[in-house]
Motif scaffolding. Sequence first.
Motif, mmCIF file in Angstrom:
data_model
loop_
_atom_site.group_PDB
_atom_site.id
_atom_site.type_symbol
_atom_site.label_atom_id
_atom_site.label_comp_id
_atom_site.label_asym_id
_atom_site.label_seq_id
_atom_site.Cartn_x
_atom_site.Cartn_y
_atom_site.Cartn_z
ATOM 1 N N TYR A 89 0.846 -1.186 0.000
ATOM 2 C CA TYR A 89 0.000 0.000 0.000
ATOM 3 C C TYR A 89 0.882 1.236 0.000
ATOM 4 O O TYR A 89 1.647 1.466 0.932
ATOM 5 C CB TYR A 89 -0.931 0.012 1.215
ATOM 6 C CG TYR A 89 -1.819 1.246 1.248
ATOM 7 C CD1 TYR A 89 -2.635 1.542 0.163
ATOM 8 C CD2 TYR A 89 -1.825 2.109 2.331
ATOM 9 C CE1 TYR A 89 -3.446 2.664 0.168
ATOM 10 C CE2 TYR A 89 -2.634 3.231 2.350
ATOM 11 C CZ TYR A 89 -3.442 3.506 1.262
ATOM 12 O OH TYR A 89 -4.242 4.622 1.257
ATOM 13 N N MET A 90 0.788 2.035 -1.068
ATOM 14 C CA MET A 90 1.600 3.234 -1.220
ATOM 15 C C MET A 90 0.792 4.432 -0.718
ATOM 16 O O MET A 90 -0.088 4.942 -1.412
ATOM 17 C CB MET A 90 1.998 3.429 -2.689
ATOM 18 C CG MET A 90 2.439 2.148 -3.400
ATOM 19 S SD MET A 90 3.833 1.329 -2.606
ATOM 20 C CE MET A 90 5.131 2.510 -2.930
ATOM 21 N N GLU A 91 1.047 4.856 0.508
ATOM 22 C CA GLU A 91 0.279 5.936 1.132
ATOM 23 C C GLU A 91 0.855 7.289 0.702
ATOM 24 O O GLU A 91 1.585 7.947 1.436
ATOM 25 C CB GLU A 91 0.309 5.779 2.649
ATOM 26 C CG GLU A 91 -0.749 6.592 3.367
ATOM 27 C CD GLU A 91 -0.848 6.209 4.827
ATOM 28 O OE1 GLU A 91 -0.317 6.956 5.667
ATOM 29 O OE2 GLU A 91 -1.429 5.145 5.126
ATOM 30 N N THR A 92 0.482 7.709 -0.493
ATOM 31 C CA THR A 92 1.037 8.926 -1.082
ATOM 32 C C THR A 92 0.291 10.182 -0.663
ATOM 33 O O THR A 92 0.828 11.288 -0.752
ATOM 34 C CB THR A 92 0.974 8.834 -2.616
ATOM 35 O OG1 THR A 92 -0.401 8.677 -3.013
ATOM 36 C CG2 THR A 92 1.783 7.653 -3.123
ATOM 37 N N GLY A 93 -0.958 10.034 -0.227
ATOM 38 C CA GLY A 93 -1.828 11.187 -0.059
ATOM 39 C C GLY A 93 -2.515 11.499 -1.376
ATOM 40 O O GLY A 93 -2.073 11.065 -2.450
ATOM 41 N N ILE A 133 -8.843 19.755 -1.602
ATOM 42 C CA ILE A 133 -8.929 19.037 -0.333
ATOM 43 C C ILE A 133 -7.822 17.992 -0.351
ATOM 44 O O ILE A 133 -7.704 17.207 -1.297
ATOM 45 C CB ILE A 133 -10.296 18.361 -0.146
ATOM 46 C CG1 ILE A 133 -11.407 19.409 -0.047
ATOM 47 C CG2 ILE A 133 -10.293 17.488 1.111
ATOM 48 C CD1 ILE A 133 -12.808 18.819 0.032
ATOM 49 N N TYR A 134 -7.008 17.993 0.687
ATOM 50 C CA TYR A 134 -5.883 17.063 0.773
ATOM 51 C C TYR A 134 -6.188 15.993 1.812
ATOM 52 O O TYR A 134 -6.587 16.295 2.940
ATOM 53 C CB TYR A 134 -4.608 17.811 1.160
ATOM 54 C CG TYR A 134 -3.414 16.909 1.390
ATOM 55 C CD1 TYR A 134 -2.949 16.070 0.387
ATOM 56 C CD2 TYR A 134 -2.757 16.901 2.623
ATOM 57 C CE1 TYR A 134 -1.854 15.243 0.596
ATOM 58 C CE2 TYR A 134 -1.656 16.081 2.835
ATOM 59 C CZ TYR A 134 -1.213 15.247 1.821
ATOM 60 O OH TYR A 134 -0.139 14.428 2.026
ATOM 61 N N THR A 135 -6.025 14.728 1.435
ATOM 62 C CA THR A 135 -6.245 13.608 2.351
ATOM 63 C C THR A 135 -4.987 12.745 2.373
ATOM 64 O O THR A 135 -4.720 12.005 1.426
ATOM 65 C CB THR A 135 -7.464 12.769 1.921
ATOM 66 O OG1 THR A 135 -7.358 12.460 0.524
ATOM 67 C CG2 THR A 135 -8.749 13.534 2.147
ATOM 68 N N PRO A 136 -4.194 12.829 3.430
ATOM 69 C CA PRO A 136 -2.879 12.181 3.458
ATOM 70 C C PRO A 136 -2.910 10.661 3.526
ATOM 71 O O PRO A 136 -1.903 10.016 3.236
ATOM 72 C CB PRO A 136 -2.234 12.765 4.720
ATOM 73 C CG PRO A 136 -3.377 13.162 5.587
ATOM 74 C CD PRO A 136 -4.448 13.619 4.651
ATOM 75 N N LEU A 137 -4.045 10.061 3.899
ATOM 76 C CA LEU A 137 -4.089 8.606 4.059
ATOM 77 C C LEU A 137 -4.416 7.870 2.765
ATOM 78 O O LEU A 137 -4.343 6.644 2.712
ATOM 79 C CB LEU A 137 -5.119 8.227 5.130
ATOM 80 C CG LEU A 137 -4.916 8.858 6.510
ATOM 81 C CD1 LEU A 137 -5.953 8.333 7.489
ATOM 82 C CD2 LEU A 137 -3.509 8.593 7.029
ATOM 83 N N SER A 138 -4.792 8.604 1.710
ATOM 84 C CA SER A 138 -5.122 7.973 0.429
ATOM 85 C C SER A 138 -3.853 7.508 -0.276
ATOM 86 O O SER A 138 -2.744 7.921 0.057
ATOM 87 C CB SER A 138 -5.880 8.960 -0.461
ATOM 88 O OG SER A 138 -7.086 9.366 0.138
ATOM 89 N N GLY A 139 -4.029 6.663 -1.287
ATOM 90 C CA GLY A 139 -2.878 6.183 -2.041
ATOM 91 C C GLY A 139 -3.294 5.167 -3.076
ATOM 92 O O GLY A 139 -4.383 5.242 -3.649
ATOM 93 N N PHE A 140 -2.441 4.184 -3.318
ATOM 94 C CA PHE A 140 -2.762 3.126 -4.272
ATOM 95 C C PHE A 140 -2.007 1.866 -3.880
ATOM 96 O O PHE A 140 -1.057 1.910 -3.094
ATOM 97 C CB PHE A 140 -2.420 3.549 -5.708
ATOM 98 C CG PHE A 140 -0.956 3.803 -5.957
ATOM 99 C CD1 PHE A 140 -0.132 2.805 -6.473
ATOM 100 C CD2 PHE A 140 -0.392 5.043 -5.687
ATOM 101 C CE1 PHE A 140 1.218 3.038 -6.707
ATOM 102 C CE2 PHE A 140 0.959 5.287 -5.920
ATOM 103 C CZ PHE A 140 1.763 4.283 -6.432
#
Length: 420
Positions: free
Chosen positions: A95-99, A157-164
């Motif tokens: 899981y790449m937590e890029t934001g 809107i920035y969400t730091p926990l999102s990613g791919f």
Amino acid sequence: MHEVDCVVVGGGIVGTALTYCLSKFGIQTTLLEQSAFGTGGSTGLSAATVWCGVDLATTEHDEKKQQLTDLEEDMYLCAKSRQLYKEVKCKECQYMETGALEIATSATELSFLRHQWDTYQQRTSGKTPSLQAEWLNSNDAVRQKEPALSQSVLGAIYTPLSGFVSTPIGCARAFADAAERMGAICAEGARVTNVVPCSDNVATSAGTKRRFMVEYTCESKQTQQVATDHVVFATGYFTDVMQRAFTSQTTESQTPQPLPPTTIVPVQGQIFQLDKEPPMTKTKVQNYPNLQWPQKVIFTVRGYEYWKNHTTSPPKVTHDATGKRLTHHAYLRPRIQGGLLAGGSRIPAGATKHITDEELFHDNVSYMRSFLTPLDHYLALKEEEEEEDFRKKTLEERGIDYWRGTMPFSPNGQVISYSN
């Protein structure tokens, strides 16, 4: 014949993750996939983004009709999904937590995005949401998070926990492997041929009675049976076909009756990926110094702003049934090996014959390059180095990798559920 508590039909990311979760709780589960895990439907062709953000589609909550999912439930599901990917630790399921950034490029989009943010703040006030979202009200604030975005972006809107996730097929395989280690039976090449209610005189080897008998064939082509109390169709856009093919019993009668009709609308989207940089001469590189691809997931809000004020069929598509463009919807993410993966078109399957891949690609990138500086520079370099007109060559001739994936939509945009 064997018996389990639950049979899951369909081994994409939903079916394998569900089997893993059921197994964690000690529920005996059999997973049946007619091809290989993660390859039979939408999963293997997806962009594999994991959204842990402010859901633009659900913050407009209708308390009276209860038509939309509660934002707090969405937040819980986002957090749990992210946790699942982190639980299954393997190279193929990183899981790449890029934001991620939801961006606005016009005053109308910014107003819409601000309204969604205010709604989110109001409904989570005094609670402890896990999204850690942040409102960015200027281009400078946005570009501090993601320098690859252009001056046209007004806010986000920035969400730091999102990613791919690294590979969607690998993740499906990892969930199935983890479920097997906890006792689940996970079968590839298992084609379900029938689901029927168990009659009163059919009992399992343990002397217990189960509600359903699931029949399937494997490589041997010999029909096998599994008795169960619950059947889950995690079959994406094949679900309505599966339901029409099989029968179930109603609560009022023991006579087998057809399942209630379910309509799944297949919707196609084009995804393309670009390498880290195109072949080029040193002189041309100096003309376009900014080829740093984004390091975060990016979503645009133009489509959501349009869908709020216009009705489409099915809901939230970018083209109508004739292939006419209604709005743009875009998502972009970095590739692990460098470069860019992007997509966003949502086209009713019947309309795809009216649009060529070249037309769709140029339409999408002309929109995306307006807010993404390295994409504009990359394509300008490609156009310069081509001996012939860039637009006259096929995507294959230009070395651009692309594909179309099919997603299951419901006619009204709501979750389809059936319980017996």
